[in-house]
Scaffold this motif. Structure first.
Motif, mmCIF file in Angstrom:
data_model
loop_
_atom_site.group_PDB
_atom_site.id
_atom_site.type_symbol
_atom_site.label_atom_id
_atom_site.label_comp_id
_atom_site.label_asym_id
_atom_site.label_seq_id
_atom_site.Cartn_x
_atom_site.Cartn_y
_atom_site.Cartn_z
ATOM 1 N N LEU A 105 2.735 -7.912 -9.069
ATOM 2 C CA LEU A 105 3.578 -7.715 -10.251
ATOM 3 C C LEU A 105 3.401 -6.316 -10.828
ATOM 4 O O LEU A 105 3.321 -6.111 -12.028
ATOM 5 N N GLY A 106 3.386 -5.343 -9.953
ATOM 6 C CA GLY A 106 3.254 -3.947 -10.400
ATOM 7 C C GLY A 106 1.894 -3.641 -10.982
ATOM 8 O O GLY A 106 1.785 -2.909 -11.952
ATOM 9 N N GLY A 107 0.846 -4.154 -10.351
ATOM 10 C CA GLY A 107 -0.499 -3.920 -10.870
ATOM 11 C C GLY A 107 -0.728 -4.645 -12.178
ATOM 12 O O GLY A 107 -1.334 -4.092 -13.083
ATOM 13 N N PHE A 108 -0.247 -5.887 -12.241
ATOM 14 C CA PHE A 108 -0.337 -6.704 -13.451
ATOM 15 C C PHE A 108 0.295 -5.991 -14.640
ATOM 16 O O PHE A 108 -0.282 -5.903 -15.714
ATOM 17 N N PHE A 109 1.469 -5.447 -14.435
ATOM 18 C CA PHE A 109 2.327 -4.766 -15.419
ATOM 19 C C PHE A 109 1.789 -3.407 -15.872
ATOM 20 O O PHE A 109 2.554 -2.587 -16.326
ATOM 21 N N VAL A 110 0.498 -3.174 -15.774
ATOM 22 C CA VAL A 110 -0.075 -1.933 -16.294
ATOM 23 C C VAL A 110 0.377 -0.742 -15.454
ATOM 24 O O VAL A 110 0.865 0.261 -15.979
ATOM 25 N N TYR A 156 11.351 14.050 -8.117
ATOM 26 C CA TYR A 156 10.123 13.268 -8.059
ATOM 27 C C TYR A 156 10.092 12.179 -9.125
ATOM 28 O O TYR A 156 9.573 11.087 -8.885
ATOM 29 N N SER A 157 10.658 12.442 -10.294
ATOM 30 C CA SER A 157 10.635 11.426 -11.334
ATOM 31 C C SER A 157 11.594 10.281 -11.029
ATOM 32 O O SER A 157 11.290 9.125 -11.324
ATOM 33 N N VAL A 158 12.733 10.579 -10.418
ATOM 34 C CA VAL A 158 13.656 9.501 -10.032
ATOM 35 C C VAL A 158 13.031 8.635 -8.944
ATOM 36 O O VAL A 158 13.062 7.402 -9.016
ATOM 37 N N ILE A 159 12.438 9.285 -7.943
ATOM 38 C CA ILE A 159 11.743 8.526 -6.895
ATOM 39 C C ILE A 159 10.596 7.730 -7.513
ATOM 40 O O ILE A 159 10.374 6.561 -7.168
ATOM 41 N N GLY A 160 9.871 8.341 -8.452
ATOM 42 C CA GLY A 160 8.741 7.667 -9.097
ATOM 43 C C GLY A 160 9.147 6.423 -9.861
ATOM 44 O O GLY A 160 8.485 5.396 -9.786
ATOM 45 N N VAL A 161 10.251 6.487 -10.609
ATOM 46 C CA VAL A 161 10.661 5.311 -11.374
ATOM 47 C C VAL A 161 11.172 4.211 -10.439
ATOM 48 O O VAL A 161 10.914 3.023 -10.672
ATOM 49 N N LEU A 173 9.286 0.572 -10.132
ATOM 50 C CA LEU A 173 9.968 -0.706 -10.305
ATOM 51 C C LEU A 173 9.864 -1.580 -9.061
ATOM 52 O O LEU A 173 9.831 -2.801 -9.163
ATOM 53 N N ALA A 174 9.799 -0.963 -7.895
ATOM 54 C CA ALA A 174 9.671 -1.744 -6.660
ATOM 55 C C ALA A 174 8.301 -2.383 -6.530
ATOM 56 O O ALA A 174 8.153 -3.391 -5.825
ATOM 57 N N THR A 175 7.285 -1.839 -7.186
ATOM 58 C CA THR A 175 5.956 -2.457 -7.107
ATOM 59 C C THR A 175 5.925 -3.820 -7.788
ATOM 60 O O THR A 175 5.004 -4.595 -7.565
ATOM 61 N N TRP A 176 6.911 -4.098 -8.598
ATOM 62 C CA TRP A 176 7.015 -5.430 -9.216
ATOM 63 C C TRP A 176 7.054 -6.511 -8.142
ATOM 64 O O TRP A 176 6.430 -7.555 -8.278
ATOM 65 N N MET A 177 7.783 -6.243 -7.058
ATOM 66 C CA MET A 177 7.943 -7.239 -5.999
ATOM 67 C C MET A 177 6.861 -7.160 -4.933
ATOM 68 O O MET A 177 6.591 -8.142 -4.260
ATOM 69 N N TYR A 197 0.818 -1.216 0.000
ATOM 70 C CA TYR A 197 0.000 0.000 0.000
ATOM 71 C C TYR A 197 0.850 1.264 0.000
ATOM 72 O O TYR A 197 0.432 2.291 -0.524
ATOM 73 N N LEU A 198 2.031 1.221 0.575
ATOM 74 C CA LEU A 198 2.868 2.410 0.692
ATOM 75 C C LEU A 198 3.445 2.843 -0.658
ATOM 76 O O LEU A 198 3.424 4.028 -1.000
ATOM 77 N N LEU A 199 3.957 1.905 -1.435
ATOM 78 C CA LEU A 199 4.603 2.256 -2.698
ATOM 79 C C LEU A 199 3.637 2.864 -3.721
ATOM 80 O O LEU A 199 3.977 3.872 -4.347
ATOM 81 N N PRO A 200 2.428 2.320 -3.913
ATOM 82 C CA PRO A 200 1.516 2.997 -4.849
ATOM 83 C C PRO A 200 1.091 4.387 -4.375
ATOM 84 O O PRO A 200 0.889 5.288 -5.196
ATOM 85 N N VAL A 201 0.990 4.566 -3.068
ATOM 86 C CA VAL A 201 0.658 5.900 -2.553
ATOM 87 C C VAL A 201 1.799 6.872 -2.851
ATOM 88 O O VAL A 201 1.560 8.032 -3.229
ATOM 89 N N VAL A 202 3.030 6.415 -2.729
ATOM 90 C CA VAL A 202 4.178 7.270 -3.063
ATOM 91 C C VAL A 202 4.190 7.582 -4.564
ATOM 92 O O VAL A 202 4.477 8.714 -4.968
#
Length: 148
Positions: A97-102, A80-85, A89-93, A57-62
């Motif tokens: 799987l990062g919101g089913f890749f989408v 913000y863009s570096v933190i965002g990317v 990429l961390a949502t993969w784990m 829940y924390l990573l998608p909120v960020v």
């Protein structure tokens, strides 16, 4: 009272949008929202919500927060863009799987667009306009040389 051609909401929004990396911030925010929505999926669909659900829940909120901050504070877009990317990429784990890749792809694409945005760049001239300018320059008569 009739409005002029440059008054109203739409031209004001275009001017606001032109002064910031709009599409990058929007895609990053949409990616974060999509990852959050996939976490709320039924238990049959959920593949993996990492570390007791906190990072899930924390990573998608960020991601969502970085996208909104890119829109409303474009001077700090690089950070913000570096933190965002990285978070995308961390949502993969951590998050299905990062919101089913989408969501992962939306977040990475939006972050890259925001990182590459240049605020003081002149508008691009189309190839057709460049050809017309080149032809007009050829047809102009040569200027007489200065005589000293």
């Amino acid at each position: 009272m009739a409005r002029g051609p440059r008054e109203g909401v739409r031209p004001a929004f275009r001017q606001w949008r032109a002064g910031r990396p709009f599409w990058g911030g929007l895609l990053l925010a949409l990616g974060g929202a999509e990852v959050l929505l996939t976490l709320k999926a039924s238990l049959d669909v959920i593949l993996h919500v990492g570390m007791q659900g906190v990072a899930g829940y924390l990573l998608p909120v960020v991601m969502l927060l970085c996208g909104v901050l890119i829109l409303f504070n474009p001077t700090q877009r690089l950070f913000y863009s570096v933190i965002g990317v990285l978070v995308s990429l961390a949502t993969w784990m951590t998050s299905n799987l990062g919101g089913f890749f989408v969501g992962l792809l939306l977040g990475v694409t939006g972050s890259c667009l925001a990182f590459g945005w240049l605020p003081d760049q002149e508008p691009r001239v189309s190839r057709r306009q460049r050809r017309k300018q080149a032809q007009a320059a050829k047809t102009l008569p040569p200027t007489p040389a200065r005589q000293a």
